[in-house]
Design an enzyme around this catalytic site. Structure first.
Site, PDB file in Angstrom:
ATOM      1  N   PRO A 122       0.832  -1.194   0.000  1.00 37.91           N
ATOM      2  CG  PRO A 122       0.284  -0.735   2.253  1.00 37.91           C
ATOM      3  CD  PRO A 122       1.142  -1.633   1.392  1.00 37.91           C
ATOM      4  CB  SER A 123       0.860   4.096   0.871  1.00 36.54           C
ATOM      5  OG  SER A 123       1.220   5.435   1.021  1.00 36.54           O
ATOM      6  CB  SER A 124       5.727   4.512   0.631  1.00 41.75           C
ATOM      7  OG  SER A 124       5.466   3.973   1.900  1.00 41.75           O
TER       8      SER A 124
END
Length: 555
Positions: A238-240
């Site tokens: 997720p995300s980074s």
């Protein structure tokens, strides 16, 4: 991408329910064990899941090994106690600005979950460890598919402790498609993503990505002892962590070395950043605050100061909830080794692992990051902001189409579909649309457009879990999939097993592959009809415009 969304802090609450915690050995015949080389690894069991926590996969990156490439563990001996939460890498948690407008602050407090207690886990430089969670009945002969999670947190925070895989493993067992869940810690902020020419010259940029790669090599070498099949590894982030997964696909000329065969990315794609030397001002600032300015070799000096000094120096740089927002100093950039060119340029050059992948976003990715620039209130201030923090190498006059494509009309901004409502600051919804498109939605579409004709791809948009003022915010798609075993979990388990998300369970519907003509995506919805197939055409022209500028003038 880039922040501690509510999914991280609310996991602190969930952890008390789903974490594998060792029971007392009193009255228990034995704890689960696995043999690694000459060592016995002792784990613990909780319900349907057996967990082995904090197994070192690389030497401690301390002393002279600080700010160097990870050195793999050469072998194991003795007994390894893997029953306790893994030590996490040193965190740099961005504080939330408290001087923002009252309604905005209230909405952000809801999102971040400030009142929640943080997950209990020790921090140390000696943090390159890995967790393995398996179905309780798994044996080395099972050859199960493996999901390797790369956690998110803006490249400044996050850990395996904050993202346990119990619910994913348990759900896979219920589906009759058991998988193994693996997660590794990797170095963060100044320890893992320091920029500057000194870093590039020594070949030690993007160390956190190198750590992830070493963790994937460990999986290839050792996962069969836990019952996993090293030829059936899917990376998920997720995300980074999603950005990291994408960058694992474009490193090494696109040769994934057989380390993984599929990828799932929740809010993250090859990021539109430029060269690592463009972060020189931040390197110099850290060197100065660490007391190394007068050293003959400043990088070597940073290896000698206490880790607390490095962390304190890193904390002087802008964070994600401050004015620059997603223009973070910690994003991965071309370093000449892991990333030989800006990530999106590598995609254009076809240097991408040719594997099936899933990439999706929440509808309103940019809202939480637009809160830090609440005091941008005029047209000129908005234009200066975009030029200074996102496209400083482009002549300002060339950005005029971007300003026109992202007008200060709340109805065209984000949160989407709320008309003139939720304008928490004079340029808030405009800033949210621009930042979310520049870093998340636009790069996702670019990646899919470039690769959907070359390899199997699927995409989703999440319109679930709206938060007042922030809409369907960054991270709202991932947490339920990780801790609740929802439809997206089913799709991911199916994908890890068969490299196709379809046929997962009676909770799912047929999910068509993505192509740049029809742009069909799976949409996750609240309400009686939880899944639909829709067209991914929101702000199509604005995203094409911001992508064109990003390619010509990377951040």
């Amino acid at each position: 991408m880039f922040s501690r969304p509510f999914l991280f802090v609310q996991l602190a609450v969930v952890l008390g329910v789903v974490s594998a915690v060792p029971s007392s050995t009193s009255g228990v015949p034995s704890l689960p064990t696995v043999k690694l080389d000459q060592a016995t690894v002792v784990g613990s069991t909780n319900g349907l899941v057996t967990s082995f926590m904090g197994i070192p996969f690389a030497e401690a990156p301390v002393g002279d090994l600080r700010l160097r490439l990870p050195k793999p563990v050469s072998g194991y001996n003795g007994t390894i106690n893997a029953t306790q939460p893994a030590t996490q890498c040193i965190q740099l948690i961005p504080p939330l600005r408290t001087d923002m407008p009252a309604e905005m602050l209230k909405d952000m407090e809801t999102y971040v979950g400030i009142s929640a207690s943080s997950a209990p886990a020790s921090q140390s430089e000696d943090c390159l460890n890995i967790n393995v969670q398996i179905p309780v009945q798994a044996t080395p002969a099972d050859n199960l598919p493996v999901i390797v999670l790369i956690f998110g947190g803006g490249f400044t925070e996050g850990s395996t402790t904050q993202m346990p895989g119990d619910a994913v493993v348990a759900r896979s067992v219920q589906l009759g498609k058991p998988v193994i869940f693996v997660a590794m810690n990797y170095r963060l902020h100044a320890f893992g993503f320091l920029g500057g020419k000194e870093v590039k010259e020594e070949g030690v940029g993007n160390l956190g990505l190198h750590d992830q790669r070493e963790g994937l090599r460990w999986v290839q070498k050792h996962i069969s002892a836990f019952g996993g099949d090293p030829t059936k590894v899917t990376i998920w982030g997720p995300s980074s962590g999603a950005i990291s997964a994408a960058l694992q696909m474009v490193t090494n000329g696109g040769d994934n070395e057989g380390l993984f065969r599929g990828a799932v990315m929740n809010a993250g794609s090859p990021i539109p950043t430029g060269d690592i030397t463009e972060q020189q001002q931040y390197y110099d600032q850290i060197v100065e605050h660490a007391g190394c300015s007068n050293a003959t070799d400043t990088l070597e000096c940073l290896r000698t100061v206490p880790p607390q000094t490095v962390s304190a120096a890193a904390a002087t740089l802008p964070n994600l909830f401050e004015y620059p927002g997603l223009a973070t100093p910690w994003a991965p950039r071309a370093d000449g080794v892991f990333l030989t060119a800006p990530p999106q340029h590598l995609v254009q050059a076809g240097q991408v692992a040719k594997i099936p992948f899933i990439s999706g976003d929440a509808l309103d990715e940019g809202t939480v990051f637009a809160t830090g620039s609440f005091n941008v209130s005029t047209e000129e201030q908005f234009r200066d902001y975009v030029h200074e923090f996102f496209f400083s190498h482009a002549p300002k006059e060339l950005l005029t189409p971007i300003f026109e494509l992202y007008p200060n009309d709340p109805a065209q901004g984000s949160p989407v579909g709320t008309g003139d409502a939720d304008q928490l600051a004079p340029m808030y919804k405009r800033m949210a649309a621009f930042q979310g498109d520049a870093i998340f939605q636009g790069p996702r579409r670019f990646f899919l457009d470039q690769r959907s004709s070359e390899q199997p791809t699927w995409s989703f948009i999440s319109k679930r879990g709206s938060i007042p003022g922030l809409g369907y915010a960054h991270g709202s798609d991932f947490l339920p999939a990780l801790v609740s075993g929802n439809e997206l979990t089913d799709y991911i388990v199916q994908f890890a097993t068969h490299l196709d998300p379809n046929g997962a369970s009676n909770k799912t519907i047929s999910w068509p592959k993505y192509d740049s003509d029809s742009r069909q995506v799976l949409t996750l919805l609240d309400g009686d009809v939880p899944l639909k197939i829709e067209t991914d055409d929101l702000r199509l022209l604005p995203m094409q415009g911001v992508t064109a500028i990003s390619l010509a003038s990377p951040l």
